[in-house]
Motif scaffolding. Structure first.
Motif, PDB file in Angstrom:
ATOM      1  N   TYR A 124      -6.361  19.539  -1.040  1.00 50.38           N
ATOM      2  CA  TYR A 124      -4.982  19.234  -1.421  1.00 50.38           C
ATOM      3  C   TYR A 124      -4.003  20.398  -1.272  1.00 50.38           C
ATOM      4  O   TYR A 124      -2.865  20.214  -0.897  1.00 50.38           O
ATOM      5  CB  TYR A 124      -4.927  18.790  -2.898  1.00 50.38           C
ATOM      6  N   LEU A 160      -2.892   0.895   8.516  1.00 52.42           N
ATOM      7  CA  LEU A 160      -2.872   0.087   7.280  1.00 52.42           C
ATOM      8  C   LEU A 160      -2.669  -1.381   7.632  1.00 52.42           C
ATOM      9  O   LEU A 160      -3.339  -2.267   7.102  1.00 52.42           O
ATOM     10  CB  LEU A 160      -1.748   0.560   6.352  1.00 52.42           C
ATOM     11  N   ALA A 179      -6.769  11.512 -11.900  1.00 51.13           N
ATOM     12  CA  ALA A 179      -7.141  10.316 -11.149  1.00 51.13           C
ATOM     13  C   ALA A 179      -7.774  10.659  -9.801  1.00 51.13           C
ATOM     14  O   ALA A 179      -8.394   9.816  -9.175  1.00 51.13           O
ATOM     15  CB  ALA A 179      -5.907   9.441 -10.943  1.00 51.13           C
ATOM     16  N   ASP A 180      -7.616  11.885  -9.352  1.00 50.15           N
ATOM     17  CA  ASP A 180      -8.173  12.283  -8.057  1.00 50.15           C
ATOM     18  C   ASP A 180      -9.565  12.870  -8.185  1.00 50.15           C
ATOM     19  O   ASP A 180     -10.212  13.148  -7.191  1.00 50.15           O
ATOM     20  CB  ASP A 180      -7.265  13.330  -7.401  1.00 50.15           C
ATOM     21  N   HIS A 213       0.841  -1.193   0.000  1.00 52.03           N
ATOM     22  CA  HIS A 213       0.000   0.000   0.000  1.00 52.03           C
ATOM     23  C   HIS A 213       0.879   1.246   0.000  1.00 52.03           C
ATOM     24  O   HIS A 213       1.736   1.396   0.863  1.00 52.03           O
ATOM     25  CB  HIS A 213      -0.930   0.004   1.217  1.00 52.03           C
ATOM     26  N   VAL A 264       0.841   5.337   0.213  1.00 48.00           N
ATOM     27  CA  VAL A 264       0.042   6.519   0.531  1.00 48.00           C
ATOM     28  C   VAL A 264       0.791   7.738   0.010  1.00 48.00           C
ATOM     29  O   VAL A 264       1.864   8.085   0.508  1.00 48.00           O
ATOM     30  CB  VAL A 264      -0.199   6.662   2.049  1.00 48.00           C
ATOM     31  N   ILE A 279       0.447  20.349  -3.784  1.00 46.05           N
ATOM     32  CA  ILE A 279      -0.270  19.282  -4.468  1.00 46.05           C
ATOM     33  C   ILE A 279      -1.561  19.797  -5.091  1.00 46.05           C
ATOM     34  O   ILE A 279      -2.472  20.211  -4.376  1.00 46.05           O
ATOM     35  CB  ILE A 279      -0.609  18.145  -3.471  1.00 46.05           C
ATOM     36  N   ILE A 287       4.941  11.636  -4.300  1.00 44.56           N
ATOM     37  CA  ILE A 287       6.017  11.042  -3.518  1.00 44.56           C
ATOM     38  C   ILE A 287       5.384  10.424  -2.277  1.00 44.56           C
ATOM     39  O   ILE A 287       4.542  11.042  -1.631  1.00 44.56           O
ATOM     40  CB  ILE A 287       7.050  12.121  -3.150  1.00 44.56           C
ATOM     41  N   LYS A 313       4.209   9.273   1.198  1.00 46.53           N
ATOM     42  CA  LYS A 313       4.259   9.809   2.559  1.00 46.53           C
ATOM     43  C   LYS A 313       4.497   8.674   3.542  1.00 46.53           C
ATOM     44  O   LYS A 313       5.179   8.826   4.538  1.00 46.53           O
ATOM     45  CB  LYS A 313       2.945  10.505   2.902  1.00 46.53           C
ATOM     46  N   ALA A 354       0.147  11.917  -1.676  1.00 47.60           N
ATOM     47  CA  ALA A 354      -0.792  13.021  -1.502  1.00 47.60           C
ATOM     48  C   ALA A 354      -1.841  13.053  -2.616  1.00 47.60           C
ATOM     49  O   ALA A 354      -2.800  13.800  -2.546  1.00 47.60           O
ATOM     50  CB  ALA A 354      -0.043  14.341  -1.438  1.00 47.60           C
ATOM     51  N   ARG A 355      -1.621  12.272  -3.669  1.00 45.28           N
ATOM     52  CA  ARG A 355      -2.649  12.118  -4.701  1.00 45.28           C
ATOM     53  C   ARG A 355      -2.426  10.777  -5.387  1.00 45.28           C
ATOM     54  O   ARG A 355      -1.493  10.058  -5.066  1.00 45.28           O
ATOM     55  CB  ARG A 355      -2.635  13.295  -5.682  1.00 45.28           C
ATOM     56  N   GLN A 356      -3.309  10.468  -6.362  1.00 42.70           N
ATOM     57  CA  GLN A 356      -3.314   9.118  -6.933  1.00 42.70           C
ATOM     58  C   GLN A 356      -2.117   8.828  -7.832  1.00 42.70           C
ATOM     59  O   GLN A 356      -1.748   7.674  -7.986  1.00 42.70           O
ATOM     60  CB  GLN A 356      -4.595   8.911  -7.744  1.00 42.70           C
ATOM     61  N   ARG A 372      -8.167   4.542   7.277  1.00 41.55           N
ATOM     62  CA  ARG A 372      -6.799   4.059   7.483  1.00 41.55           C
ATOM     63  C   ARG A 372      -5.827   5.203   7.235  1.00 41.55           C
ATOM     64  O   ARG A 372      -4.882   5.408   7.982  1.00 41.55           O
ATOM     65  CB  ARG A 372      -6.482   2.914   6.509  1.00 41.55           C
ATOM     66  N   THR A 373      -6.075   5.939   6.167  1.00 44.28           N
ATOM     67  CA  THR A 373      -5.129   6.981   5.746  1.00 44.28           C
ATOM     68  C   THR A 373      -5.699   8.388   5.916  1.00 44.28           C
ATOM     69  O   THR A 373      -4.999   9.369   5.705  1.00 44.28           O
ATOM     70  CB  THR A 373      -4.801   6.819   4.256  1.00 44.28           C
ATOM     71  N   VAL A 407      -0.657   5.978  10.419  1.00 39.00           N
ATOM     72  CA  VAL A 407      -1.209   5.398   9.202  1.00 39.00           C
ATOM     73  C   VAL A 407      -0.570   4.037   8.933  1.00 39.00           C
ATOM     74  O   VAL A 407      -1.253   3.090   8.535  1.00 39.00           O
ATOM     75  CB  VAL A 407      -1.066   6.373   8.013  1.00 39.00           C
TER      76      VAL A 407
END
Ligand SMILES: Cc1cc2nc3c(=O)[nH]c(=O)nc-3n(C[C@H](O)[C@H](O)[C@H](O)COP(=O)(O)OP(=O)(O)OC[C@H]3O[C@@H](n4cnc5c(N)ncnc54)[C@H](O)[C@@H]3O)c2cc1C
Lengths: 276, 739
Positions: free
Chosen positions: B646, A263, B670-671, A178, A180, B665, A188, A190, A182-184, B605-606, A259
């Protein structure tokens, strides 16, 4: 700036033996970041692009999956035999940057760059990967989990090239990763974690939570001993001994620790009420 | 009929093919590259600028405040900001001197050989900081602007109300992240100083040049090159960069170009004003709003820039689209030693609308009402008045707008589905939320009257017409819609209409391209200029059935060498009255109205939030070009989701520290959810064929809609944006006492 372009591996190793300041360049996706702002006057690049015949091949032998040093993420994504035995390589590869980076960036570059956030590294450590190093002096292998000695510090000597990365083939029944960010995409990590269970036992490997990508050995031991957590705090108390997260521009130490614990707690392989 | 048609963008092909030449693409012989020497600290007195003797400085052109021919003032609303700091600096990275050289690399390296010594002075970074005399840098109290809007007598109502609900809401700065960074080129031609570059307001740039050079307008020519995105970020800032480029070009006697790289652009240019908004609301047992007290505090940064008008729009929108007879809105913008904040799409309204729309959900929870029901009971109806006393006369049925949006989003069904889902899932939480809001089209209050915009439509010898305005196309489609409006009015096809490149030597001042004013205000003027042109053709000869193109050709055939030009100038409609002193009356000629509904999924979770569905329903009068209008809405929603979840500007010494796209960000494809856009069309009497403004409206709703949905999903009470996963985790652990 100087660029040297050897045409075969032995020429490359000769050049490296003669000049310890040479910087190898593969896909360039790490080296070229912030390029205009970097001092370049004293930079000497060793361009590996002509060594494809010797460094690119990817093969499945009886005992190993071997990724030559110029193997890209995209090579792995499109190499069918990997999906069954090493699915996390594909999972991780698909989450590196976006397609442009996946087609240029190499696994060896990811390893050599030694970023604590590298996404290719945790999945490879979880599969017990070894780094094959070569120089004029000969070849040696170093387990990837012992390859890093500090922040951006590795066991590679200045005259050595990474020639390949080798992953032992084994029966494994848990593969889980998994990331994580800051976006999909184009993010980079986290906090990230790869978990594998197989003949060799449990492997729990986390990135972006320590000066280098590291195995979480207390967490592995807890899994070996059959823990049965009743809440994420219980895992947090274990994993806190494995990692040393920091606050930086991208996240906080607290977030990274919490996190990671959450997870793991909610992961499908974890026994306990979360998966009851 | 070209209005309402999906005419492809007139600038589309050139941008797709890469032939559109942005300022950095312009090749000009002998050009020098300019860079800026900046303050290393947030506030201080300049002691010395030292040039390292290891460099041969005779090869460089160097400019500082002593090189200004006119006053060292950047003319915007005020003149408090120097073009180049002379003795004192007020923010980190404030420009102090400029250097230029033939080689971009040499000039960048030379920058490291210049050292600015500054004796630090105590800075202010939070507008709430209690003032001591040494902190005062503007007026008596660092307040750039104060506004009070009063209606009825709220104090009297609070004493007896069944409910009094309070809340404080905080919004962060936001960076524009236009694709094309700021850039400007200056050179001499035909005895004029020519400035070409990326800008929204050529006439603002012209005003700044005439002021700083103390020369008449015709000493300059300002031309807008194709603009790769603006969002307000090229409203005020290009004036400064233009004066910088012009000063170097003047001194060097050679062309000078400035193009900021992304890091510099992010670090030194204005951002959205951070704001802190407090609500105190009285409601009766049925959930009717009886009285509102709202206080708005904005951080203005180091200089006034556009802060007074940002505050003005913010306060006017602060009470939302609701009926309430007793209102007091108090607004202040104060100085801090941060990079000056400036224009950003929405211009103060997104901040105050976030607050009221979050607050409405908080009120609904207090009263035990569904948030939709609370809105239904309070939305404006014809004859009601807004905070400034402006009568709501639109035909828009706001309750129907709300109900339609909720229907498109399947609100009721989703709510019950989410309840079931959330009860059984280990860590995923789903929720749906929405926001009702409005956005005034055009300049606030008497702004349009002061601007007195002018538009020309010229009949060309080949029979085509050219629309001549100062309106800039920064990708939003201005060129295309102005052509559609002219074509529609003249009864010709859009192929017969061209639109002039904004160039102060040949287009009239039709005002800036800001404030959701182009379609409604300038579009109406285009119609009137077309009427004037038609009248001239008609007076010339009533040729019966001849097409307009034939008549224009014929006109020229009979008067070779003369100009056939229709003109129009803005005249305030009598029905619009505004009292600037008391902030009473018609704040805007028209409002666009909208309801946005967001569905989210939060991963516990996140603590990451993903927006999974989005409905945007708006009433914007007549839709001139559906595809372009949809693009404005989808882009605005994406930018609004970015602001909500973001985009966090990390400040260090008042300047952006995460000035890189890796660490600031913005959401990617995709977001983002599917953004489903719907229009309701109620023609406005003030716009062309009934069109109103749409540029800013779409960024007003996403933040409250998304955050309301997050609050439904997680039961957290979020009061501050951006809300990153880290923030939500903190809030969650505070509210649940553990992680
Ligand atoms: C937009 C963008 C997004 C990115 N996203 C991610 C991401 O999501 N996750 C992630 O982990 N990384 C990401 N990266 C970083 C980078 O793409 C990866 O680390 C990649 O694997 C580097 O491989 P490369 O071949 O491009 O390395 P290069 O840049 O060529 O080299 C990197 C380093 O490795 C050394 N090196 C390369 N090959 C060898 C060798 N054979 N022997 C010895 N030393 C060698 C080089 O000297 C250099 O120090 C991103 C980069 C960019 C620009």
């Amino acid at each position: 700036m100087r660029v040297l372009t050897p045409h075969c591996l032995s020429e490359a190793l000769d050049l490296l033996a003669g000049d310890a300041t040479l910087t190898p360049v593969a896909g360039g996706t790490d080296l070229l970041v912030s390029w205009p702002h970097r001092p370049k006057d004293n930079l000497s690049l060793l361009d590996l692009s002509r060594l494809h015949a010797e460094l690119a091949p990817m093969r499945m032998t009886d005992g190993h999956l071997e990724l030559g040093a110029l193997t890209t993420y995209w090579d792995v994504i499109t190499y069918a035999p990997i999906a069954g035995e090493f699915p996390l390589l594909i999972d991780a590869a698909r989450q590196v940057g976006a397609i442009q980076i996946q087609t240029r960036g190499t696994w060896a570059g990811n390893v050599a760059n030694a970023s604590p956030a590298a996404d290719g590294v945790p999945v490879m450590i979880a599969y017990d990967a070894e780094v094959v190093l070569g120089s004029r002096r000969g070849r040696r292998t170093v387990p990837l989990c012992d390859y890093y000695t500090g922040y951006k510090q590795t066991r590679r000597a200045a005259d050595e090239l990474i020639l390949a990365i080798r992953l032992p083939r084994q029966r494994r029944d848990v593969h889980w990763f998994h990331k994580v960010g800051a976006r999909q995409a184009q993010a980079i990590t986290k906090v990230g974690v790869a978990v594998v269970h197989g003949e060799a036992g449990w492997r729990v490997v986390a990135n972006s939570v320590a000066p280098f990508v590291c195995r979480c050995r207390n967490m592995e031991a807890a899994l070996e001993s059959g823990l049965h957590p009743t809440g994420p705090e219980e895992l947090r108390a274990i994993v806190v001994r494995d990692i040393s997260p920091i606050d930086d521009l991208r996240s906080t130490a607290d977030y990274r620790l919490n996190v990671l614990a959450r997870l793991l707690y909610f992961a499908p392989f974890m026994p306990g009420p979360a998966n009851a | 009929m070209s209005i309402g048609a999906d005419i492809p963008r007139l600038d589309g092909a050139a941008k797709l093919l890469g032939t559109a030449a942005f300022v950095d693409d312009e090749r000009i012989a002998g050009v020098l590259h300019g860079v800026t020497i900046r303050s290393p600290v947030a506030r201080g007195r300049i002691r010395a600028i030292r040039f390292d003797p290891s460099i041969d400085w005779s090869q460089f052109t160097i400019v500082d405040h002593r090189d200004l021919p006119g006053p060292n003032q950047l003319r915007l609303i005020d003149v408090d900001m120097p073009v180049l700091a002379a003795t004192e600096v007020r923010y980190k990275h404030e420009p102090i001197a400029l250097i230029a050289h033939r080689s971009p690399r040499a000039v960048r390296e030379a920058l490291h050989a210049v050292h600015v010594d500054v004796d630090p002075l105590p800075p202010v970074f939070d507008p709430r900081t209690p003032l001591t005399p040494e902190l005062i840098q503007y007026g008596a109290d660092n307040v750039f602007k104060r506004i009070d809007i009063r209606k009825g007598d709220p104090a009297a109502v609070f004493a007896s109300a069944a409910y009094v609900i309070e809340g404080e809401y905080v919004t962060g700065a936001q960076e524009h992240v236009y694709l094309e960074t700021n850039g400007m080129l200056a050179f001499h031609a035909d005895n004029r100083l020519v400035v070409r570059g990326s800008m929204q307001c050529p006439y603002y740039v012209l005003d700044a040049l005439t002021h700083a050079f103390a020369r008449p307008r015709d000493a300059f020519r300002v031309v807008q090159t194709p603009v790769g995105g603006g969002f307000g970020g090229k409203e005020d800032f290009p004036s400064l960069l233009a004066v910088h480029a012009a000063l170097l070009a003047e001194k060097a006697g050679r062309p000078v170009k400035f193009v900021y790289d992304r890091q510099e652009d992010m670090a030194v240019t204005p951002k959205r004003h951070p704001a802190r908004i407090r609500h105190r609301t009285a409601a009766d047992r049925d959930g009717r709003l009886l009285a509102m007290e709202v206080s708005v505090l904005m951080d203005g940064g180091a200089y006034v820039t556009l802060s007074p008008v940002v505050l003005s729009r913010g306060t006017i929108h602060a009470a939302g689209p609701y009926r309430c007879e007793h209102i007091h809105i108090h607004g202040e913008t104060r100085l801090t030693n941060s990079t000056p904040y400036g224009a950003f799409r929405g211009f103060g309204a997104p901040q105050t609308l976030f607050a009221i729309e979050r607050h409405m959900d908080v009120i609904a929870d207090r009263l035990g009402l569904d948030p939709a029901e609370l809105r239904r009971r309070n939305l404006l109806k014809p004859g009601d008045t807004l905070a400034t006393g402006q009568v709501f006369r639109d035909d828009t049925d706001l309750v129907a707008l709300l109900d339609n949006a909720l229907m498109h989003a399947d609100y009721t069904k989703k709510k019950s589905e989410h309840a079931g889902f959330n009860a059984q899932h280990g860590y995923m939480r789903r929720g749906i939320g929405f926001a009702c809001f409005q956005h005034g089209s055009g300049f606030t209050g008497a702004g349009e009257t002061y601007l007195a915009s002018e538009v020309w439509v010229e009949g060309l010898p080949d029979g085509r017409v050219e629309v001549q305005t100062a309106q800039t196309d920064m990708g939003q489609g201005t060129t295309t819609i102005l052509a559609q409006i002219a074509a529609d009015r003249l009864g010709v096809s859009t192929d017969a209409v061209c639109v002039a490149q904004p160039d102060t030597s040949r287009v009239p001042n039709s005002g800036p391209t800001v404030a959701s004013r182009t379609a409604m205000v300038v579009g109406r003027l285009v119609e009137q200029a077309c009427d004037d042109l038609a009248a001239q053709l008609g007076a010339f000869a009533a040729q019966g059935t001849a097409s307009p193109g034939e008549r224009i050709r014929d006109w020229h055939a009979r008067r070779p060498g003369t100009t056939l030009r229709g003109r129009a100038r803005y005249v305030k409609p009598d029905t619009i009255q505004w009292d600037e002193k008391h902030y009473r009356g018609d704040a805007y000629a028209g409002f666009a109205w909208a309801v946005h509904v967001a569905e989210v999924e939060v991963d516990l979770r996140t603590f990451a939030t993903r927006v999974t569905d989005y409905v945007a329903l708006q009433e914007i009068g007549r839709v001139v070009n559906p595809t372009l209008a949809r693009g404005q809405v989808q882009g605005g929603v994406a930018q609004g989701i970015g602001w909500a979840l973001y985009e966090k500007v990390a400040l260090e010494d008042g300047a952006m520290k995460n000035a890189q796209m890796t660490n600031y960000i913005i959401p990617g494809c995709a977001d983002l959810p599917p953004i489903r856009v719907f229009f309701d069309e109620q023609p406005s009497p003030y716009g062309p064929r009934g069109a109103k403004g749409i540029g800013e409206l779409p960024i007003d709703g996403p933040a409250p809609a998304v955050i309301n949905a997050v609050c439904r999903a997680t039961r957290a009470v979020v009061r501050e944006i951006p809300m990153t996963p880290e923030d939500l985790m903190e809030l969650h652990s505070r509210q649940h006492g553990r992680h």
